[in-house]
Design a protein around this motif. Structure first.
Motif, PDB file in Angstrom:
ATOM      1  N   GLN A 155       0.842  -1.147  -0.054  1.00 35.34           N
ATOM      2  CA  GLN A 155      -0.116  -0.055  -0.017  1.00 35.34           C
ATOM      3  C   GLN A 155       0.718   1.309   0.016  1.00 35.34           C
ATOM      4  O   GLN A 155       0.336   2.436   0.110  1.00 35.34           O
ATOM      5  N   SER A 198       5.643  -0.951   4.508  1.00 41.97           N
ATOM      6  CA  SER A 198       4.207  -0.292   4.110  1.00 41.97           C
ATOM      7  C   SER A 198       3.144  -1.312   4.744  1.00 41.97           C
ATOM      8  O   SER A 198       3.365  -2.118   5.302  1.00 41.97           O
ATOM      9  N   CYS A 242      -0.204  -3.505   4.765  1.00 41.85           N
ATOM     10  CA  CYS A 242      -0.361  -4.521   3.892  1.00 41.85           C
ATOM     11  C   CYS A 242      -1.679  -5.126   4.079  1.00 41.85           C
ATOM     12  O   CYS A 242      -2.091  -5.203   5.041  1.00 41.85           O
ATOM     13  N   ALA A 243      -2.649  -5.294   3.014  1.00 45.91           N
ATOM     14  CA  ALA A 243      -4.060  -5.564   3.334  1.00 45.91           C
ATOM     15  C   ALA A 243      -4.117  -6.943   4.150  1.00 45.91           C
ATOM     16  O   ALA A 243      -5.203  -7.020   4.861  1.00 45.91           O
TER      17      ALA A 243
END
Length: 102
Positions: free
Chosen positions: A69, A77, A79-80
């Motif tokens: 992301q 970052s 992260c989903a």
């Protein structure tokens, strides 16, 4: 009793909004956490066990995954797969890796 003016209220509201991101800072994913273990997450893609994760390839890492992301050049970052509480490493990998479009 004095009432705050609109200008003071707006200043205080703006200051509070700017402070929220600082409070919401995240930390790196703990590789020993339940989610990380279930996904086989490693901060370094070269440390992934090929026997446990045969689909893993050396060219796969978090920064070229569709769940990354941030900018591809950022070191960490959201992260989903891990939600907003923890960040993954650019050179990390997990079993949910999927090639980013493009």
């Amino acid at each position: 009793m004095s009432h705050p003016t609109r200008r003071i209220f707006m200043f205080q509201a703006t200051t509070a909004c700017l402070a929220v991101p600082a409070l919401a800072q995240t930390t790196p994913v703990d590789e020993a956490s339940e989610t990380a273990v279930a996904l086989g997450y490693k901060h370094d893609t070269t440390l992934v066990d090929p026997a446990k994760f045969p689909k893993h390839q050396a060219s796969q890492h978090c920064a070229n995954c569709q769940f990354w992301q941030a900018k591809p050049t950022d070191a960490w970052s959201n992260c989903a797969m891990f939600g907003r509480k923890a960040q993954v490493a650019k050179n990390g990998w997990c079993n949910a890796w999927a090639k980013a479009p493009g």
